[in-house]
Motif scaffolding. Structure first.
Motif, mmCIF file in Angstrom:
data_model
loop_
_atom_site.group_PDB
_atom_site.id
_atom_site.type_symbol
_atom_site.label_atom_id
_atom_site.label_comp_id
_atom_site.label_asym_id
_atom_site.label_seq_id
_atom_site.Cartn_x
_atom_site.Cartn_y
_atom_site.Cartn_z
ATOM 1 N N UNK A 1 0.898 -1.326 0.061
ATOM 2 C CA UNK A 1 0.027 0.116 -0.022
ATOM 3 C C UNK A 1 0.601 1.078 0.003
ATOM 4 N N UNK A 2 0.528 2.436 -0.829
ATOM 5 C CA UNK A 2 0.887 3.559 -0.798
ATOM 6 C C UNK A 2 0.641 4.515 0.327
ATOM 7 N N UNK A 3 1.130 5.318 1.403
ATOM 8 C CA UNK A 3 0.666 6.145 2.129
ATOM 9 C C UNK A 3 1.119 7.643 1.626
ATOM 10 N N UNK A 4 0.184 8.472 1.983
ATOM 11 C CA UNK A 4 0.601 9.810 1.865
ATOM 12 C C UNK A 4 0.462 10.709 2.963
ATOM 13 N N UNK A 72 5.765 5.836 1.384
ATOM 14 C CA UNK A 72 5.295 6.970 1.875
ATOM 15 C C UNK A 72 5.741 8.278 1.078
ATOM 16 N N UNK A 73 4.702 8.896 0.675
ATOM 17 C CA UNK A 73 5.023 10.303 -0.140
ATOM 18 C C UNK A 73 4.583 11.121 0.791
ATOM 19 N N UNK A 74 5.356 12.385 0.837
ATOM 20 C CA UNK A 74 5.004 13.396 1.761
ATOM 21 C C UNK A 74 4.563 14.763 1.065
ATOM 22 N N UNK A 75 3.593 15.457 1.223
ATOM 23 C CA UNK A 75 3.441 16.573 0.705
ATOM 24 C C UNK A 75 3.280 17.833 2.046
ATOM 25 N N UNK A 76 3.970 18.945 1.717
ATOM 26 C CA UNK A 76 4.004 19.914 2.924
ATOM 27 C C UNK A 76 3.512 21.260 2.041
ATOM 28 N N UNK A 77 2.806 21.949 2.924
ATOM 29 C CA UNK A 77 2.296 23.114 2.310
ATOM 30 C C UNK A 77 2.426 24.295 3.280
ATOM 31 N N UNK A 78 3.207 25.261 2.902
ATOM 32 C CA UNK A 78 3.508 26.691 3.817
ATOM 33 C C UNK A 78 4.316 26.028 4.928
ATOM 34 N N UNK A 92 12.659 7.571 5.806
ATOM 35 C CA UNK A 92 12.832 7.258 4.555
ATOM 36 C C UNK A 92 11.512 7.486 3.620
ATOM 37 N N UNK A 93 11.723 8.767 3.199
ATOM 38 C CA UNK A 93 10.298 9.336 2.415
ATOM 39 C C UNK A 93 10.561 8.916 0.888
ATOM 40 N N UNK A 94 9.648 8.392 0.274
ATOM 41 C CA UNK A 94 9.870 8.011 -1.203
ATOM 42 C C UNK A 94 9.869 9.127 -1.910
ATOM 43 N N UNK A 95 8.929 10.015 -1.771
ATOM 44 C CA UNK A 95 8.851 11.316 -2.554
ATOM 45 C C UNK A 95 8.397 12.468 -1.929
ATOM 46 N N UNK A 96 8.860 13.591 -2.249
ATOM 47 C CA UNK A 96 8.542 14.820 -1.373
ATOM 48 C C UNK A 96 8.104 15.849 -2.144
ATOM 49 N N UNK A 97 6.768 16.431 -1.966
ATOM 50 C CA UNK A 97 6.271 17.772 -2.540
ATOM 51 C C UNK A 97 6.378 18.704 -1.679
ATOM 52 N N UNK A 98 6.665 19.967 -1.791
ATOM 53 C CA UNK A 98 6.636 20.916 -1.335
ATOM 54 C C UNK A 98 5.910 22.232 -1.912
ATOM 55 N N UNK A 99 4.749 22.598 -1.355
ATOM 56 C CA UNK A 99 3.974 23.522 -2.138
ATOM 57 C C UNK A 99 4.247 24.937 -1.289
ATOM 58 N N UNK A 100 4.398 26.163 -1.687
ATOM 59 C CA UNK A 100 4.333 27.290 -1.266
ATOM 60 C C UNK A 100 5.174 27.107 0.181
ATOM 61 N N UNK A 101 6.372 26.498 0.328
ATOM 62 C CA UNK A 101 6.813 26.156 1.435
ATOM 63 C C UNK A 101 7.634 27.345 2.250
ATOM 64 N N UNK A 224 1.571 13.268 -11.735
ATOM 65 C CA UNK A 224 3.025 12.840 -12.775
ATOM 66 C C UNK A 224 3.980 12.664 -12.010
ATOM 67 N N UNK A 225 4.147 13.455 -10.754
ATOM 68 C CA UNK A 225 5.681 13.491 -10.111
ATOM 69 C C UNK A 225 5.476 12.067 -9.394
ATOM 70 N N UNK A 226 4.423 11.742 -8.722
ATOM 71 C CA UNK A 226 4.360 10.801 -8.069
ATOM 72 C C UNK A 226 4.319 9.168 -8.771
ATOM 73 N N UNK A 227 4.080 9.219 -10.184
ATOM 74 C CA UNK A 227 4.179 7.939 -10.896
ATOM 75 C C UNK A 227 5.463 7.983 -11.673
#
Length: 227
Positions: A1-4, A72-78, A92-101, A224-227
């Motif tokens: 399973x993928x977690x986010x 586990x993917x992680x998304x952080x906002x601000x 061990x984060x698989x992928x990271x997305x940072x939005x308006x961080x 697109x980034x997560x795949x």
């Protein structure tokens, strides 16, 4: 399973990132955006906590997802992007997305332009219909000075952890963001050690990118980034 794991922003709440959360849930992922301590929509709530409480809550959620998911993917906002960067440096984060961080904060030039626009709307009697202004007004009304100082302290303490990130990272910023300057995204992109990293500026977007016309493009970019 993928977690986010999604980490929301300062004086925010999980419902502010609901557009992203619901989109990812449709993939049958285990998606979790915990309410950070004190972020219950009241001024008194934020008076009683420190930034360490915010980080601890995010860490607990991170550990839980890691125990239950293969990736586990992680998304952080601000502000959540600052916390997400710390998590990616430590776990061990698989992928990271940072939005308006907000590793840096306040874009005074854009903020002054926004305030000028609000002044004009006020003179015209249209300010009550400006959803963005009313949104920020509600935030400021429940923001104690002690919490602001904790935010400043947290950014100062956690910013250096950006240098330890090696996970693939997507950094996203709005060009018209009055709360977070462009140099924040540029700093992250320049300092992370990730071999796979992307930086994208939405030319018309403000702080909450998904509140505007760019929402669909933002969601597609994350997909697109997560795949």
């Amino acid at each position: 399973m993928i977690g986010c794991l999604i980490v929301h922003g300062f004086v925010g709440a999980p419902d502010e990132t609901a557009e992203i959360e619901n989109h990812l849930r449709d993939k049958n992922w285990l998606v979790y955006c915990p309410e950070l301590p004190g972020h219950d929509g009241t001024k008194d709530g934020l008076k009683s906590v420190s930034y360490k409480h915010w980080v601890y809550k995010a860490e607990v959620a991170m550990k839980e997802l890691l125990s239950r998911c293969e990736k586990v993917y992680v998304i952080g906002f601000s502000m959540g992007g600052v916390i997400a960067s710390f998590l990616a440096a430590k776990y061990p984060v698989e992928k990271l997305v940072l939005i308006s961080s907000a590793v840096y904060y306040l874009n005074m030039k854009q903020l002054m332009q926004d305030m000028k626009g609000w002044l004009i709307e006020s003179i015209r009697g249209d300010l009550a219909e400006d959803d963005i202004f009313q949104f920020y007004k509600a935030k400021i009304q429940r923001l104690p000075m002690a919490a602001t100082l904790e935010f400043v302290k947290m950014v100062k303490r956690l910013r250096p952890h950006v240098n330890q990130i090696t996970a693939p990272t997507l950094v996203i910023q709005g060009k018209n963001d009055g709360l977070v300057p462009e140099k924040s995204a540029e700093y992250i992109y320049d300092h992370i050690q990730s071999k796979e990293k992307e930086l994208y500026f939405f030319p018309e977007a403000k702080h909450y990118i998904w509140f505007g016309e760019e929402k669909d493009e933002l969601l597609e970019m994350i997909d697109g980034f997560f795949h």
